[in-house]
Design an enzyme around this catalytic site. Sequence first.
Site, mmCIF file in Angstrom:
data_model
loop_
_atom_site.group_PDB
_atom_site.id
_atom_site.type_symbol
_atom_site.label_atom_id
_atom_site.label_comp_id
_atom_site.label_asym_id
_atom_site.label_seq_id
_atom_site.Cartn_x
_atom_site.Cartn_y
_atom_site.Cartn_z
ATOM 1 N N HIS A 85 73.818 79.322 52.529
ATOM 2 C CA HIS A 85 72.402 79.249 52.893
ATOM 3 C C HIS A 85 71.933 77.835 53.202
ATOM 4 O O HIS A 85 71.057 77.632 54.033
ATOM 5 C CB HIS A 85 71.574 79.827 51.740
ATOM 6 N N ASP A 139 64.729 78.161 55.727
ATOM 7 C CA ASP A 139 64.244 78.977 54.618
ATOM 8 C C ASP A 139 62.740 79.221 54.831
ATOM 9 O O ASP A 139 62.341 79.597 55.928
ATOM 10 C CB ASP A 139 64.577 78.280 53.286
ATOM 11 N N TYR A 158 55.891 83.110 48.205
ATOM 12 C CA TYR A 158 56.469 84.453 48.077
ATOM 13 C C TYR A 158 55.377 85.506 47.971
ATOM 14 O O TYR A 158 55.509 86.607 48.525
ATOM 15 C CB TYR A 158 57.351 84.529 46.832
#
Length: 285
Positions: free
Chosen positions: A265, A104, A209
Amino acid sequence: MSRNLSAELRHVFHRVAADVSLHAVVAGSGPAVFLIHGWPQTWYEWTPVIDQLAEHHTVVAVDLKGAGNSSKPMTGYDKVTMAAELDALREALGFETVQVIGHDFGGMVAYAWAATHREAVTRLGIFDVPIPGADLWDTIYADPTVWHFSFHRNPDLPEFLITGREYGYVESFFRGRTSNHGAFTDDDVELYARALAQPGAIRSTLGWYRALEQDAEDNRKFKQEPLTIPVLALGGADRWGPKIAEMVSEFATDVTGVSIPECGHWVVEERPDVVLDALANFLER
């Protein structure tokens, strides 16, 4: 899934910048392997694989800046800066070279580390994550499964809405992005929710982010000189697995792709057996 570890763990803290100290858990002996977690996790993500990796390697499972017990400064969440701090941790721990595995957001940081410190990173693993600056990046915000990329980049609003609701928010990410629904226990969710509820943790990890467009700009420059080290591109078949090898090949010339069947994921928790097999064949001992 059991999270009981038999390896002896050593917790370390090192100041790697004026306002940044990083926490890591160290186990085993042998060539160094850094394990870098994603959002909304901590070093604890890697517990399903630490014992076996530590049999032949020095495992360093890091809390990224902003998460776990590492510092949570106001700025500095572009992946190049975070990679430089990890390289400072490498130096502080006395390793000349390291093999780096990231899942990730950890995969994004791992790539930036390999691209900016080519003499230090000898092997790279990128697990189930799109790399900012890849060809598909320009359309990624249209993918409904990554709605949170846009939401988390908004100023202030995500912090306001998530605070006090950390458990439900974290749980929704785990349950909604897994194919193996026994991968996370309620205790696992609670551990990560408590970590996210620490002062500054929501703001800091959302900073990962908010730096994505800077990361994309940086990576488009880096991929003009592709990595030549061995790279393992691994993903769940129900998430990034079918695309990840082709995508990572934009950034590196020696890529081994693995798409794990019946896996979403959270590859480390969902299919630790397959992850360990892939790493056994990939890592130097």
